[in-house]
Design an enzyme around this catalytic site. Structure first.
Site: not given
Ligand SMILES: *Cc1c(COP(=O)(O)O)cnc(C)c1O
Length: 419
Positions: A132, A204, A229-230, A378
């Protein structure tokens, strides 16, 4: 078998699975807009009814009536560690090893520096090139403060993450589940390989927290971050979490040394002295209203238990993949996710050259997934509110959109800001 007979049989099979589903009762505890099959809980979980109530109560009673006194009387000050203790068993951590605070991006910055502080003589961070992007942006930001460091990336500096880990490596930042492919890594095995090279394992968990067992403690993992929030259904922008193994608490430093991470914030002392324990990952005042919503989301997952959640998650993704392969592969759809359930998280990624327009056409028909560059459709499968029958309806809608080329119109090609 005719097309109609194929889908009728698939639906009957799914309805039988729903009738036997031990998690079926959780669905009515969410607000789900009528006519929507929500396959995007891996981006933003839907609202638990208890979260809506908690938000209202926190705003009206704790904030509006309680005012400043609520920091003490409503336990606001302790919420980051209290929620951390609620979350801990869901990721295999002990009480006192997790704190809920800030965003994943900010927590990554803190955790990367914390990992580096455990290996002051080493100069390399290893990460996944396909991670990500915010994870890599933050790693670049860390490098900007430490020009002596280098970043080694899977897919750039070598094909396999673990082949990049040697005695120069301080920290390995690795996702348990990849946000695009859904590839799932074995936390125990990968952590052991990282430790064998003397490096620190920073996980992560954004796409695994709340949807499968993580086992940080059993694996001996050092640090972890993740968002809420997921799959944890904490609400838009609900605060993320940081985990640090208790054995490191005395040694780790993180650079965002704000007053909430101070040993005695209300002494208003002149110099910074970090709090003992996980509180040292805090920086400043936390979003209390969001934390109240998250509390309700966490409670639902804790009540359901991760073993039945993972079992149903596997069943849902298997069902969707089988239907997509049978019904949609002849229409130009490829499978991007691992085919084996063990190697997969709770999402299925398909490919189609017109993926963006196809997803817009699906959303217009009430099947909500999302699109990721360059051509990925997705679909996330969250067992607390999805039914097996929803999976069949979603796959059938995809097949109809493809067979009719309903996606092929300008309206579905116009890009929105958030995809
Ligand atoms: C959703 C997600 C984020 C989100 O980061 P925020 O700082 O909360 O916006 C970061 N890393 C990964 C791998 C994600 O899936």
């Amino acid at each position: 078998m005719t097309d109609d007979a194929f889908w009728a049989a698939a639906l009957a099979d799914a309805e039988a699975a729903d009738a036997a589903d031990p998690l079926a009762g959780f669905r009515e505890r969410f607000h789900l807009p009528p006519g929507t099959i929500y396959l995007d809980g891996n981006s933003l979980g839907p609202a638990p009814l208890a979260a809506l109530e908690a938000l209202d109560g926190a705003a009206r009673r704790e904030w509006a009536d309680g005012l400043i006194g609520s920091w003490n009387s409503a336990g606001w000050f302790e919420l980051p560690t209290r929620l951390g203790d609620m979350l801990a068993p869901l990721i295999g951590a002990e009480a006192g090893e997790v704190v809920v605070t800030d965003t994943t991006s900010l927590n990554l910055y803190k955790a990367l520096h914390a990992g580096l502080s455990l290996r002051p003589d080493r100069r390399v961070i290893v990460a996944e090139g396909g991670s990500f992007p915010t994870d890599l942006y933050v790693a670049e930001g860390v490098l900007a403060t430490r020009p002596d460091l280098r970043l080694r990336l899977e897919g750039v500096d070598g094909p396999e993450l673990l082949d990049l880990v040697d005695e120069d490596v301080a920290v390995v930042l690795v996702n348990q589940v990849d946000y695009r492919t859904g590839l799932r890594r074995d936390v125990r095995e990968v952590t052991a390989r990282i430790h064998a090279a003397g490096a620190v394992a920073l996980w992560d968990l954004c796409h695994s927290a709340g949807i499968m067992e993580v086992g940080l403690g059993d694996a001996g993992a050092d640090l972890a971050v993740g968002c809420t929030y997921k799959y944890l259904n904490g609400g838009p922008g609900s605060p993320a979490f940081v985990y640090a193994a208790a054995r490191h608490h005395g040694d780790i430093r993180q650079p965002l040394s704000g007053w909430w991470g101070h040993a005695a914030p209300f002494d208003f002392a002149r110099g910074y002295a970090p709090a003992s324990g996980i509180r040292r990952f805090l920086c400043g005042t936390q979003p209390i209203l969001s934390m109240r919503a998250l509390e309700a989301g966490l409670a639902l997952t804790a009540e359901a238990g991760l073993a039945p959640v993972r079992a149903k998650s596997v069943a849902l993704t298997e069902r969707f993949l089988a239907l997509a392969e049978a019904g949609c592969a002849p229409l130009g759809v490829g499978v991007f996710s691992p085919r084996e359930a063990e190697a997969r998280g709770s999402q299925v990624a398909l490919t189609h050259p017109e993926g963006y327009a196809v997803m817009q056409a699906l959303i217009a028909r009430g099947v909500v997934g999302d699109f990721r560059m360059p051509d990925i459709l997705r679909f996330g499968f969250a067992p607390l509110y999805l039914r097996h029958a929803d999976v069949v309806r979603a796959a059938r809608t995809l097949q109809q959109v493809l067979a009719s080329r309903a996606w092929d119109c300008p309206r579905y090609r116009a890009r929105a800001a958030v995809t």
